[in-house]
Design a protein around this motif. Structure first.
Motif, PDB file in Angstrom:
ATOM      1  N   ASN A  14      49.412  27.528  35.459  1.00 31.22           N
ATOM      2  CA  ASN A  14      49.108  28.479  36.834  1.00 31.22           C
ATOM      3  C   ASN A  14      48.330  28.999  37.600  1.00 31.22           C
ATOM      4  O   ASN A  14      47.757  29.710  37.882  1.00 31.22           O
ATOM      5  N   MET A  15      48.815  27.655  38.460  1.00 31.47           N
ATOM      6  CA  MET A  15      47.931  27.684  40.378  1.00 31.47           C
ATOM      7  C   MET A  15      45.998  27.530  40.031  1.00 31.47           C
ATOM      8  O   MET A  15      45.498  27.655  40.934  1.00 31.47           O
ATOM      9  N   GLN A  16      45.452  27.259  38.048  1.00 33.83           N
ATOM     10  CA  GLN A  16      44.129  26.785  38.729  1.00 33.83           C
ATOM     11  C   GLN A  16      43.880  25.342  38.615  1.00 33.83           C
ATOM     12  O   GLN A  16      44.657  24.825  37.097  1.00 33.83           O
ATOM     13  N   ASP A 154      54.402  34.667  34.653  1.00 35.36           N
ATOM     14  CA  ASP A 154      55.020  34.667  35.887  1.00 35.36           C
ATOM     15  C   ASP A 154      55.506  35.496  36.226  1.00 35.36           C
ATOM     16  O   ASP A 154      55.920  35.816  37.412  1.00 35.36           O
ATOM     17  N   ALA A 155      55.544  37.429  35.813  1.00 33.89           N
ATOM     18  CA  ALA A 155      55.571  38.286  36.547  1.00 33.89           C
ATOM     19  C   ALA A 155      54.705  38.475  37.594  1.00 33.89           C
ATOM     20  O   ALA A 155      54.670  38.487  38.787  1.00 33.89           O
ATOM     21  N   GLU A 156      53.102  37.983  37.263  1.00 34.18           N
ATOM     22  CA  GLU A 156      52.169  37.964  39.033  1.00 34.18           C
ATOM     23  C   GLU A 156      52.340  36.384  39.716  1.00 34.18           C
ATOM     24  O   GLU A 156      52.648  37.059  40.868  1.00 34.18           O
ATOM     25  N   ASP A 157      52.989  35.609  39.017  1.00 39.99           N
ATOM     26  CA  ASP A 157      53.325  34.589  39.839  1.00 39.99           C
ATOM     27  C   ASP A 157      54.491  34.922  41.043  1.00 39.99           C
ATOM     28  O   ASP A 157      54.536  34.908  42.403  1.00 39.99           O
ATOM     29  N   ALA A 158      55.872  35.435  40.439  1.00 40.83           N
ATOM     30  CA  ALA A 158      56.961  36.386  41.155  1.00 40.83           C
ATOM     31  C   ALA A 158      56.192  37.416  42.094  1.00 40.83           C
ATOM     32  O   ALA A 158      56.956  37.944  42.711  1.00 40.83           O
ATOM     33  N   SER A 159      54.965  38.193  41.933  1.00 42.42           N
ATOM     34  CA  SER A 159      54.595  39.291  42.579  1.00 42.42           C
ATOM     35  C   SER A 159      54.391  38.387  43.931  1.00 42.42           C
ATOM     36  O   SER A 159      54.049  39.633  44.705  1.00 42.42           O
ATOM     37  N   PRO A 162      49.176  37.706  43.478  1.00 43.90           N
ATOM     38  CA  PRO A 162      49.114  36.980  41.818  1.00 43.90           C
ATOM     39  C   PRO A 162      47.365  37.276  41.969  1.00 43.90           C
ATOM     40  O   PRO A 162      46.852  37.140  42.915  1.00 43.90           O
ATOM     41  N   ARG A 163      47.013  38.200  41.233  1.00 40.09           N
ATOM     42  CA  ARG A 163      45.585  38.485  40.637  1.00 40.09           C
ATOM     43  C   ARG A 163      44.838  37.396  40.071  1.00 40.09           C
ATOM     44  O   ARG A 163      44.932  36.899  39.227  1.00 40.09           O
ATOM     45  N   SER A 164      44.292  37.259  41.412  1.00 43.36           N
ATOM     46  CA  SER A 164      43.205  35.880  40.136  1.00 43.36           C
ATOM     47  C   SER A 164      42.627  35.968  39.504  1.00 43.36           C
ATOM     48  O   SER A 164      43.072  34.947  38.683  1.00 43.36           O
ATOM     49  N   THR A 165      42.695  36.916  39.047  1.00 45.47           N
ATOM     50  CA  THR A 165      40.939  37.228  38.062  1.00 45.47           C
ATOM     51  C   THR A 165      42.139  37.235  36.784  1.00 45.47           C
ATOM     52  O   THR A 165      41.798  36.510  35.284  1.00 45.47           O
ATOM     53  N   VAL A 167      45.176  36.202  36.379  1.00 43.18           N
ATOM     54  CA  VAL A 167      45.759  35.329  36.016  1.00 43.18           C
ATOM     55  C   VAL A 167      44.626  33.528  35.768  1.00 43.18           C
ATOM     56  O   VAL A 167      45.333  33.052  34.286  1.00 43.18           O
ATOM     57  N   ALA A 168      43.450  33.544  35.706  1.00 43.97           N
ATOM     58  CA  ALA A 168      42.320  32.842  35.286  1.00 43.97           C
ATOM     59  C   ALA A 168      42.582  33.562  33.670  1.00 43.97           C
ATOM     60  O   ALA A 168      42.136  32.554  32.306  1.00 43.97           O
ATOM     61  N   HIS A 169      42.731  33.978  33.752  1.00 46.58           N
ATOM     62  CA  HIS A 169      42.089  34.907  32.140  1.00 46.58           C
ATOM     63  C   HIS A 169      43.299  34.826  31.290  1.00 46.58           C
ATOM     64  O   HIS A 169      43.154  33.634  29.712  1.00 46.58           O
ATOM     65  N   LEU A 170      44.983  34.718  32.074  1.00 43.78           N
ATOM     66  CA  LEU A 170      45.944  34.684  31.174  1.00 43.78           C
ATOM     67  C   LEU A 170      46.306  33.046  30.775  1.00 43.78           C
ATOM     68  O   LEU A 170      46.529  33.059  29.742  1.00 43.78           O
ATOM     69  N   THR A 171      45.458  32.369  31.803  1.00 41.97           N
ATOM     70  CA  THR A 171      45.927  31.001  31.741  1.00 41.97           C
ATOM     71  C   THR A 171      45.014  30.344  30.040  1.00 41.97           C
ATOM     72  O   THR A 171      45.445  29.643  29.838  1.00 41.97           O
ATOM     73  N   LYS A 172      43.585  30.886  30.444  1.00 45.41           N
ATOM     74  CA  LYS A 172      43.298  30.618  28.905  1.00 45.41           C
ATOM     75  C   LYS A 172      43.411  30.819  27.687  1.00 45.41           C
ATOM     76  O   LYS A 172      43.211  30.061  26.686  1.00 45.41           O
TER      77      LYS A 172
END
Length: 174
Positions: A14-16, A154-159, A162-165, A167-172
């Motif tokens: 997820n981009m991290q 998926d919604a953040e990536d499609a936007s 994407p908001r990095s904080t 994305v980082a939280h959701l990736t965890k």
């Protein structure tokens, strides 16, 4: 599903970037992704061995290449009927059509798994994702649910932004 890392490597989830070390045990959707992407991992249980078997037949090249746009896409091959819930949810991803297919198949089972059906129905319905909401609102909506985290990612990536904080939280959660 579980896999064990055989060589140190870094993969983008997820981009991290995330570094994996030899002997590290990975489970769930991330294990399935690493196994399907040809990473330096070995199956650690029967479910992972079964998932790895089809990959041994081909060359592992899905046409995307390393780091391709689609590297986080759900696996293309539909899991067998009665497969573990995590494997089914990994295949479904956030695709409503795949969720509908799995709902139909699960409902045909002699003893359908109600928790799996509930998650699939959420995915099929779009799950009420709070599009355009604040980072805190999305975090609250996702809770600790990896399926909702995947939908939000998926919604953040499609936007396009994407908001990095977030994305980082959701990736965890994956």
């Amino acid at each position: 599903m579980r896999v064990v890392v055989t060589e140190q490597f870094t993969a983008y989830l997820n981009m991290q970037p995330e570094t994996f070390t030899p002997g590290q045990e990975i489970k769930g959707v991330t294990a399935l992704y690493l196994l399907n992407s040809g990473s330096a991992v070995e199956p650690a249980d029967e479910e992972a061995r079964q998932a790895a078997a089809p990959a041994a037949d081909g060359d592992g090249d899905d046409g995307q290449g390393a780091g391709g746009e689609d590297s986080q896409a759900p696996p293309q091959e539909r899991p067998a009927a009665g497969a573990d819930s995590e494997v089914i949810l990994a295949w479904v991803g956030s695709a409503p059509q795949r969720a509908a297919e799995e709902i139909e198949r699960e409902e045909d089972e002699e003893d359908p798994r109600e928790d799996l059906l509930a998650r699939l129905q959420e995915i099929e319905a779009g799950d009420g994702y709070p599009a355009g909401a604040s980072v805190d609102a999305v975090k609250t909506w996702a809770g600790t649910d990896p399926v909702r985290a995947r939908i939000a990612l998926d919604a953040e990536d499609a936007s396009g932004k994407p908001r990095s904080t977030l994305v980082a939280h959701l990736t965890k959660l994956l």
